[in-house]
Design an enzyme around this catalytic site. Sequence first.
Site, PDB file in Angstrom:
ATOM      1  N   GLU A  34      20.603 -11.798  -6.933  1.00  0.00           N
ATOM      2  CA  GLU A  34      20.701 -11.525  -5.491  1.00  0.00           C
ATOM      3  C   GLU A  34      21.499 -12.623  -4.781  1.00  0.00           C
ATOM      4  O   GLU A  34      21.973 -12.418  -3.665  1.00  0.00           O
ATOM      5  CB  GLU A  34      19.300 -11.427  -4.864  1.00  0.00           C
ATOM      6  CG  GLU A  34      18.621 -10.093  -5.052  1.00  0.00           C
ATOM      7  CD  GLU A  34      19.333  -8.954  -4.332  1.00  0.00           C
ATOM      8  OE1 GLU A  34      19.415  -8.970  -3.100  1.00  0.00           O
ATOM      9  OE2 GLU A  34      19.821  -8.052  -5.012  1.00  0.00           O
TER      10      GLU A  34
ATOM     11  N   SER B 112      18.342 -15.914  -9.152  1.00  0.00           N
ATOM     12  CA  SER B 112      18.495 -14.452  -9.121  1.00  0.00           C
ATOM     13  C   SER B 112      19.922 -14.011  -8.868  1.00  0.00           C
ATOM     14  O   SER B 112      20.675 -14.658  -8.120  1.00  0.00           O
ATOM     15  CB  SER B 112      17.602 -13.908  -7.995  1.00  0.00           C
ATOM     16  OG  SER B 112      17.978 -12.594  -7.663  1.00  0.00           O
TER      17      SER B 112
ATOM     18  N   TYR C 187      15.737 -13.184   1.328  1.00  0.00           N
ATOM     19  CA  TYR C 187      15.332 -13.494  -0.049  1.00  0.00           C
ATOM     20  C   TYR C 187      16.479 -14.168  -0.796  1.00  0.00           C
ATOM     21  O   TYR C 187      16.308 -15.224  -1.419  1.00  0.00           O
ATOM     22  CB  TYR C 187      14.907 -12.209  -0.780  1.00  0.00           C
ATOM     23  CG  TYR C 187      14.724 -12.391  -2.272  1.00  0.00           C
ATOM     24  CD1 TYR C 187      13.551 -12.919  -2.798  1.00  0.00           C
ATOM     25  CD2 TYR C 187      15.738 -12.045  -3.169  1.00  0.00           C
ATOM     26  CE1 TYR C 187      13.388 -13.101  -4.163  1.00  0.00           C
ATOM     27  CE2 TYR C 187      15.596 -12.225  -4.537  1.00  0.00           C
ATOM     28  CZ  TYR C 187      14.420 -12.744  -5.032  1.00  0.00           C
ATOM     29  OH  TYR C 187      14.265 -12.933  -6.389  1.00  0.00           O
TER      30      TYR C 187
HETATM   31  P1  NDP Z   1       6.503 -10.544  -9.147  1.00  0.00           P
HETATM   32  O1  NDP Z   1       6.637 -10.162  -7.727  1.00  0.00           O
HETATM   33  O2  NDP Z   1       6.034  -9.541 -10.137  1.00  0.00           O
HETATM   34  O3  NDP Z   1       5.542 -11.816  -9.266  1.00  0.00           O
HETATM   35  C1  NDP Z   1       5.582 -12.857  -8.320  1.00  0.00           C
HETATM   36  C2  NDP Z   1       4.498 -13.873  -8.627  1.00  0.00           C
HETATM   37  O4  NDP Z   1       4.565 -14.946  -7.677  1.00  0.00           O
HETATM   38  C3  NDP Z   1       3.080 -13.315  -8.565  1.00  0.00           C
HETATM   39  O5  NDP Z   1       2.329 -13.865  -9.632  1.00  0.00           O
HETATM   40  C4  NDP Z   1       2.580 -13.858  -7.223  1.00  0.00           C
HETATM   41  O6  NDP Z   1       1.183 -14.027  -7.159  1.00  0.00           O
HETATM   42  C5  NDP Z   1       3.244 -15.221  -7.200  1.00  0.00           C
HETATM   43  N1  NDP Z   1       3.301 -15.831  -5.867  1.00  0.00           N
HETATM   44  C6  NDP Z   1       3.923 -15.363  -4.779  1.00  0.00           C
HETATM   45  N2  NDP Z   1       3.784 -16.211  -3.757  1.00  0.00           N
HETATM   46  C7  NDP Z   1       3.037 -17.255  -4.212  1.00  0.00           C
HETATM   47  C8  NDP Z   1       2.542 -18.464  -3.625  1.00  0.00           C
HETATM   48  N3  NDP Z   1       2.778 -18.774  -2.359  1.00  0.00           N
HETATM   49  N4  NDP Z   1       1.832 -19.308  -4.389  1.00  0.00           N
HETATM   50  C9  NDP Z   1       1.578 -19.002  -5.666  1.00  0.00           C
HETATM   51  N5  NDP Z   1       2.003 -17.870  -6.283  1.00  0.00           N
HETATM   52  C10 NDP Z   1       2.721 -17.020  -5.561  1.00  0.00           C
HETATM   53  O7  NDP Z   1       7.935 -11.123  -9.604  1.00  0.00           O
HETATM   54  P2  NDP Z   1       8.677 -11.051 -11.035  1.00  0.00           P
HETATM   55  O8  NDP Z   1       7.723 -11.377 -12.107  1.00  0.00           O
HETATM   56  O9  NDP Z   1       9.474  -9.807 -11.108  1.00  0.00           O
HETATM   57  O10 NDP Z   1       9.746 -12.224 -10.863  1.00  0.00           O
HETATM   58  C11 NDP Z   1       9.439 -13.570 -11.239  1.00  0.00           C
HETATM   59  C12 NDP Z   1      10.402 -14.508 -10.547  1.00  0.00           C
HETATM   60  O11 NDP Z   1      11.740 -14.214 -10.936  1.00  0.00           O
HETATM   61  C13 NDP Z   1      10.409 -14.451  -9.028  1.00  0.00           C
HETATM   62  O12 NDP Z   1      10.689 -15.752  -8.565  1.00  0.00           O
HETATM   63  C14 NDP Z   1      11.567 -13.527  -8.696  1.00  0.00           C
HETATM   64  O13 NDP Z   1      12.055 -13.786  -7.415  1.00  0.00           O
HETATM   65  C15 NDP Z   1      12.541 -13.923  -9.796  1.00  0.00           C
HETATM   66  N6  NDP Z   1      13.482 -12.931 -10.222  1.00  0.00           N
HETATM   67  C16 NDP Z   1      13.046 -11.699 -10.637  1.00  0.00           C
HETATM   68  C17 NDP Z   1      13.936 -10.769 -11.134  1.00  0.00           C
HETATM   69  C18 NDP Z   1      13.480  -9.429 -11.578  1.00  0.00           C
HETATM   70  O14 NDP Z   1      14.349  -8.547 -11.734  1.00  0.00           O
HETATM   71  N7  NDP Z   1      12.210  -9.203 -11.859  1.00  0.00           N
HETATM   72  C19 NDP Z   1      15.371 -11.092 -11.240  1.00  0.00           C
HETATM   73  C20 NDP Z   1      15.710 -12.428 -10.797  1.00  0.00           C
HETATM   74  C21 NDP Z   1      14.797 -13.304 -10.319  1.00  0.00           C
HETATM   75  P3  NDP Z   1       0.193 -12.853  -6.640  1.00  0.00           P
HETATM   76  O15 NDP Z   1      -0.092 -12.010  -7.840  1.00  0.00           O
HETATM   77  O16 NDP Z   1      -0.952 -13.619  -6.141  1.00  0.00           O
HETATM   78  O17 NDP Z   1       0.935 -12.090  -5.568  1.00  0.00           O
HETATM   79  P1  GDR Z   2      16.470  -5.638  -5.917  1.00  0.00           P
HETATM   80  O1  GDR Z   2      15.480  -4.555  -6.577  1.00  0.00           O
HETATM   81  O2  GDR Z   2      16.511  -5.544  -4.446  1.00  0.00           O
HETATM   82  O3  GDR Z   2      17.764  -5.544  -6.662  1.00  0.00           O
HETATM   83  O4  GDR Z   2      15.719  -7.000  -6.271  1.00  0.00           O
HETATM   84  P2  GDR Z   2      14.940  -3.142  -6.086  1.00  0.00           P
HETATM   85  O5  GDR Z   2      14.451  -2.475  -7.312  1.00  0.00           O
HETATM   86  O6  GDR Z   2      14.004  -3.254  -4.931  1.00  0.00           O
HETATM   87  O7  GDR Z   2      16.272  -2.393  -5.528  1.00  0.00           O
HETATM   88  C1  GDR Z   2      17.384  -2.116  -6.353  1.00  0.00           C
HETATM   89  C2  GDR Z   2      18.374  -1.235  -5.601  1.00  0.00           C
HETATM   90  O8  GDR Z   2      17.820   0.073  -5.430  1.00  0.00           O
HETATM   91  C3  GDR Z   2      18.111   0.521  -4.118  1.00  0.00           C
HETATM   92  N1  GDR Z   2      17.124   1.522  -3.701  1.00  0.00           N
HETATM   93  C4  GDR Z   2      15.810   1.320  -3.553  1.00  0.00           C
HETATM   94  N2  GDR Z   2      15.046   0.226  -3.773  1.00  0.00           N
HETATM   95  C5  GDR Z   2      13.712   0.333  -3.567  1.00  0.00           C
HETATM   96  N3  GDR Z   2      12.934  -0.721  -3.807  1.00  0.00           N
HETATM   97  N4  GDR Z   2      13.137   1.494  -3.110  1.00  0.00           N
HETATM   98  C6  GDR Z   2      13.867   2.618  -2.872  1.00  0.00           C
HETATM   99  O9  GDR Z   2      13.346   3.644  -2.470  1.00  0.00           O
HETATM  100  C7  GDR Z   2      15.268   2.536  -3.101  1.00  0.00           C
HETATM  101  N5  GDR Z   2      16.293   3.430  -3.003  1.00  0.00           N
HETATM  102  C8  GDR Z   2      17.405   2.800  -3.341  1.00  0.00           C
HETATM  103  C9  GDR Z   2      18.040  -0.738  -3.269  1.00  0.00           C
HETATM  104  O10 GDR Z   2      18.680  -0.521  -2.015  1.00  0.00           O
HETATM  105  C10 GDR Z   2      18.753  -1.729  -4.203  1.00  0.00           C
HETATM  106  O11 GDR Z   2      20.148  -1.638  -4.024  1.00  0.00           O
HETATM  107  C11 GDR Z   2      15.086  -7.207  -7.543  1.00  0.00           C
HETATM  108  C12 GDR Z   2      13.867  -8.114  -7.323  1.00  0.00           C
HETATM  109  O12 GDR Z   2      13.145  -8.176  -8.525  1.00  0.00           O
HETATM  110  C13 GDR Z   2      14.302  -9.513  -6.931  1.00  0.00           C
HETATM  111  O13 GDR Z   2      13.162 -10.378  -6.918  1.00  0.00           O
HETATM  112  C14 GDR Z   2      15.309 -10.023  -7.968  1.00  0.00           C
HETATM  113  O14 GDR Z   2      15.759 -11.306  -7.625  1.00  0.00           O
HETATM  114  C15 GDR Z   2      16.481  -9.068  -8.064  1.00  0.00           C
HETATM  115  O15 GDR Z   2      15.982  -7.786  -8.447  1.00  0.00           O
HETATM  116  C16 GDR Z   2      17.501  -9.502  -9.114  1.00  0.00           C
END
Ligand code: NDP
Ligand code: GDR
Length: 320
Positions: free
Chosen positions: A124, A122, A146
Amino acid sequence: MKALITGITGQDGSYLADFLLKKGYEVYGMVRRSSTENFERITHIHDKIQLIQGDLLDELSLIKMMEKVEPDEIYNLAAMSFVPTSWDQPILTGEFTGIGVTRMLEAMKRVCPKAKFYQASSSEMYGKVQEMPQTEKTPFYPRSPYGVSKVYGHYITVNYRESYNLFASSGILFNHESPRRGLEFVTRKVTDAAARIKLGLQKELRMGNLDAKRDWGFAGDYVKAMWLMLQQDEPDDFVISTGVAHSVEHLVEVAFEHVGLTWKDHVVTDQEFIRPAEVEHLLGDYKKAKDVLGWEPEVSFEEMVKMMVDADMEHVKKQM
Ligand code: NDP
Ligand code: GDR
């Protein structure tokens, strides 16, 4: 070809499953047991995929799953993925998002060492960014439990690649969104609120830091990059991003304008959503992915926000 996806019930897992099914893969997904089913994002493909119970905390369940599936490709997308929760549950986050990766790699090393492994790293990890834009070579400086856990997951993937000659690649993905994004993430929170306010179900939207900037792309584009990484001859790490950053304020403006609302009439800042340590500005350089994988983002930020608002308008109307 057989693909095994952890996190298949999440945003990315569901898009990746759609993508791999279209490519003709047999798709297996790991799901954790819960008292009620949580298959909303995969209902439309439920009869085309096979689900296996397992948990990143339970090594034996991962070994048994891999023995059963004998996968060619493993996509490790499961994680505790919501940054604010990682301050409330730092140890669990480390177990899922960090050590969970080692459990997956160990299981693969024992059961199917010839498989190809994708780790969901990520942006992050860059946290308090050390250079602009961020590339595969930019040093990490994570700002949340995280982010710290993802750095561990990233380096253990590199380490298993180098120690055991496994095909293990890491995608350093910047934020990517879609109508399937969880409601607590900022894009979906905003597009859902724009729809609710437009339809008279909500009056205000309470937000955190509006100045934060993110490089937001579309999840549908990003899962293609995951697959491309596993089609290469050699494992490697790639930044996946759009190369354009927008502020949270701009996100709110685009979403509200799309339904004819003025955001300043509705948005209120609330300390509850301010983080203990913020990641202020992320901007990715995807040149390596473009040169090596031939990958480029296709959906623009504005197109994506409008797509999400339109989907939320339909979604909210159905609930009325
Ligand atoms: P989501 O939060 O939408 O999905 C997370 C998934 O992980 C769910 O299917 C959840 O299952 C499963 N999970 C969590 N804990 C466990 C566990 N202990 N055992 C088995 N399954 C588990 O995430 P995203 O689809 O957005 O992201 C996918 C991956 O990419 C994550 O690793 C995230 O950190 C990473 N990532 C995401 C980004 C983004 O912008 N979306 C950017 C960069 C990285 P359940 O439905 O049961 O909760
Ligand atoms: P992020 O995503 O922390 O970048 O992680 P998020 O959408 O939660 O926040 C993005 C930015 O928005 C600011 N923010 C708020 N965020 C949330 N959630 N709610 C609010 O009300 C709000 N107001 C302002 C946050 O401070 C932050 O700066 C996501 C996740 O998908 C991670 O799993 C993944 O790894 C990274 O993106 C890349």
